[in-house]
Design a protein around this motif. Sequence first.
Motif, PDB file in Angstrom:
ATOM      1  N   ARG A  56     -16.446  -1.313 -15.259  1.00 43.40           N
ATOM      2  CA  ARG A  56     -15.224  -1.084 -14.480  1.00 43.40           C
ATOM      3  C   ARG A  56     -15.016  -2.121 -13.384  1.00 43.40           C
ATOM      4  N   ALA A  58      -2.622 -10.845 -10.130  1.00 42.67           N
ATOM      5  CA  ALA A  58      -2.089 -10.010  -9.044  1.00 42.67           C
ATOM      6  C   ALA A  58      -0.922  -9.180  -9.563  1.00 42.67           C
ATOM      7  N   ASN A  59      -0.538  -8.177  -8.794  1.00 42.54           N
ATOM      8  CA  ASN A  59       0.673  -7.418  -9.103  1.00 42.54           C
ATOM      9  C   ASN A  59       1.855  -8.100  -8.429  1.00 42.54           C
ATOM     10  N   GLY A  65      -8.093  -3.217 -15.508  1.00 45.98           N
ATOM     11  CA  GLY A  65      -8.597  -2.278 -14.501  1.00 45.98           C
ATOM     12  C   GLY A  65      -8.219  -0.849 -14.841  1.00 45.98           C
TER      13      GLY A  65
HETATM   14  P1  NAD Z   1      -9.570  -8.326  -3.285  1.00 46.20           P
HETATM   15  O1  NAD Z   1      -9.348  -7.705  -1.961  1.00 46.20           O
HETATM   16  O2  NAD Z   1     -10.915  -8.233  -3.906  1.00 46.20           O
HETATM   17  O3  NAD Z   1      -9.159  -9.888  -3.238  1.00 46.20           O
HETATM   18  C1  NAD Z   1      -7.935 -10.318  -2.748  1.00 46.20           C
HETATM   19  C2  NAD Z   1      -7.971 -11.829  -2.632  1.00 46.20           C
HETATM   20  O4  NAD Z   1      -6.681 -12.280  -2.161  1.00 46.20           O
HETATM   21  C3  NAD Z   1      -8.996 -12.344  -1.631  1.00 46.20           C
HETATM   22  O5  NAD Z   1      -9.562 -13.533  -2.115  1.00 46.20           O
HETATM   23  C4  NAD Z   1      -8.140 -12.591  -0.378  1.00 46.20           C
HETATM   24  O6  NAD Z   1      -8.731 -13.563   0.496  1.00 46.20           O
HETATM   25  C5  NAD Z   1      -6.881 -13.105  -1.022  1.00 46.20           C
HETATM   26  N1  NAD Z   1      -5.702 -12.998  -0.137  1.00 46.20           N
HETATM   27  C6  NAD Z   1      -5.360 -11.977   0.683  1.00 46.20           C
HETATM   28  N2  NAD Z   1      -4.231 -12.278   1.350  1.00 46.20           N
HETATM   29  C7  NAD Z   1      -3.827 -13.496   0.908  1.00 46.20           C
HETATM   30  C8  NAD Z   1      -2.733 -14.346   1.202  1.00 46.20           C
HETATM   31  N3  NAD Z   1      -1.825 -14.003   2.126  1.00 46.20           N
HETATM   32  N4  NAD Z   1      -2.627 -15.527   0.530  1.00 46.20           N
HETATM   33  C9  NAD Z   1      -3.554 -15.873  -0.374  1.00 46.20           C
HETATM   34  N5  NAD Z   1      -4.627 -15.125  -0.691  1.00 46.20           N
HETATM   35  C10 NAD Z   1      -4.764 -13.949  -0.066  1.00 46.20           C
HETATM   36  O7  NAD Z   1      -8.442  -7.711  -4.227  1.00 46.20           O
HETATM   37  P2  NAD Z   1      -8.399  -7.632  -5.814  1.00 46.20           P
HETATM   38  O8  NAD Z   1      -8.842  -6.277  -6.208  1.00 46.20           O
HETATM   39  O9  NAD Z   1      -9.035  -8.840  -6.397  1.00 46.20           O
HETATM   40  O10 NAD Z   1      -6.805  -7.664  -6.049  1.00 46.20           O
HETATM   41  C11 NAD Z   1      -6.087  -8.880  -6.153  1.00 46.20           C
HETATM   42  C12 NAD Z   1      -4.754  -8.599  -6.814  1.00 46.20           C
HETATM   43  O11 NAD Z   1      -4.996  -8.020  -8.102  1.00 46.20           O
HETATM   44  C13 NAD Z   1      -3.847  -7.614  -6.077  1.00 46.20           C
HETATM   45  O12 NAD Z   1      -2.503  -7.991  -6.295  1.00 46.20           O
HETATM   46  C14 NAD Z   1      -4.126  -6.307  -6.791  1.00 46.20           C
HETATM   47  O13 NAD Z   1      -3.040  -5.390  -6.680  1.00 46.20           O
HETATM   48  C15 NAD Z   1      -4.282  -6.801  -8.208  1.00 46.20           C
HETATM   49  N6  NAD Z   1      -5.024  -5.871  -9.077  1.00 46.20           N
HETATM   50  C16 NAD Z   1      -6.293  -5.505  -8.797  1.00 46.20           C
HETATM   51  C17 NAD Z   1      -6.966  -4.636  -9.658  1.00 46.20           C
HETATM   52  C18 NAD Z   1      -8.395  -4.243  -9.440  1.00 46.20           C
HETATM   53  O14 NAD Z   1      -8.954  -3.557 -10.314  1.00 46.20           O
HETATM   54  N7  NAD Z   1      -9.052  -4.644  -8.367  1.00 46.20           N
HETATM   55  C19 NAD Z   1      -6.300  -4.132 -10.796  1.00 46.20           C
HETATM   56  C20 NAD Z   1      -5.003  -4.552 -11.066  1.00 46.20           C
HETATM   57  C21 NAD Z   1      -4.375  -5.427 -10.189  1.00 46.20           C
END
Ligand code: NAD
Length: 412
Positions: free
Chosen positions: A182, A312-313, A341
């Motif tokens: 996961r 990202a979304n 995810g």
């Molecule tokens: P995370 O918190 O692990 O990582 C986020 C990353 O984005 C970090 O590297 C952070 O430094 C960077 N970041 C934050 N603000 C920023 C900005 N203003 N400009 C550039 N970079 C920036 O989060 P994640 O879980 O990896 O999620 C990232 C994206 O993926 C989000 O859009 C989230 O909705 C999407 N997402 C995540 C999952 C999941 O399972 N974690 C599933 C589907 C979609």
Amino acid sequence: MSFLMSVLKQYDLVTEKLKLDDGIRERLRYPKRSLIVSIPIRMDTGKMKVFMGYRVQHDVTLGPSKGGIRYHPNVNLEEVSALAMLMSWKCALMELPYGGAKGGVCCNPREMSEKEIECLTRRFTTEIIWAIGPQQDIPAPDMNTNMQTMAWMMDTYSMQKGNTVLGVVTGKPLVLGGSLGREEGTGRGVYYMVEESVQVIGKELKGLKVAIQGFGNVASTAARLLFEKGCKVVAVSNSKGGIYNQNGINVKNLLHYAKENKTISGFPDVDTITNEDLLTVDCDVLIPAAIEGQITKFNAADIKAKIIVEGANGPTTPEADAILTSRDVFLVPDILANSGGVVISYFEWVQDLQFYFWTENEVLNRLKNIMTNVFNRVLLLSQERKVDMRTTAWMLGINRVSEAQKARGLFP
Ligand code: NAD
């Protein structure tokens, strides 16, 4: 244009094409339920601080609603509502028995201690407790939340119900009914989508130049898997900026460096670039995997990548979409590209409800099967109908929800 406006614009475009029944069209434009809560916390200084929290359930026609919880200073009702709608189409597209939801708290976890984050999580869970549950609405991690956050949510829910409820959240630690695979599921799914896209444009993974915005959960997993397959990961970033090396960054060393130093800045043999520059560097594949609204009408024409896979979304605005489509950029939309995810979350929930757990191979094989099948279905339809991949994916998702609503009829 706000993120919600962008999402609604996309919704209007797609539902127009689908010729959706007017009533259903209007109904699906709004969330079923939006909850705003205030969360008072005693900070380490002894002072009380109040945070705003949100949970939006966009639609529950196909089953309980499902979606992540985000902790970020930009979280607000509009953002959460937009993300909740995306979750409805994502779950429907992937044929999961779920509706869409999203939640979040407006806070800066970087400025908070672990104790404060735990208090915030437990009080937030308590404030929304009547709206969540394994048959109702099942949260998961998103930006700045992780397995530990989910463990606190599950514990808080279980303590108040009086019995252990494994299926109330997904993305939990293994020892609490989490699923193998996961934590890396979303990034791995992004990797599968790059693998498939490369075949569409007749290239191969080895030597492919990839730029990835972000280096969090999704971005770092995708970066590692692509690096292991011989891709040149030329750029990655965090909220402060990015690093670039046209010959490729050693992702294994970078992961080690980031773990030790809690940052990617200062990593040797790279140039520093801005997050804006990262999007337009010379590369074959671009993976925006940080936040929404990054690819806009101002930079879409300068993107060099021939493939974009949205980790990202909502990273691309509708205006940018039109520019990319006119330039024949092959784009795998968020609701497909980052669905790994929620697909593994679904597997976790099924395992929790059955109290029976699968091997990692079973989980990953099922994930790959589902994602590549849906990818090929979307691709085929998009080629047949001559519409882009995002519109096609949305059409499939919205159509499924609409068919289910018609079959259920309108209550009362
Ligand atoms: P995370 O918190 O692990 O990582 C986020 C990353 O984005 C970090 O590297 C952070 O430094 C960077 N970041 C934050 N603000 C920023 C900005 N203003 N400009 C550039 N970079 C920036 O989060 P994640 O879980 O990896 O999620 C990232 C994206 O993926 C989000 O859009 C989230 O909705 C999407 N997402 C995540 C999952 C999941 O399972 N974690 C599933 C589907 C979609």
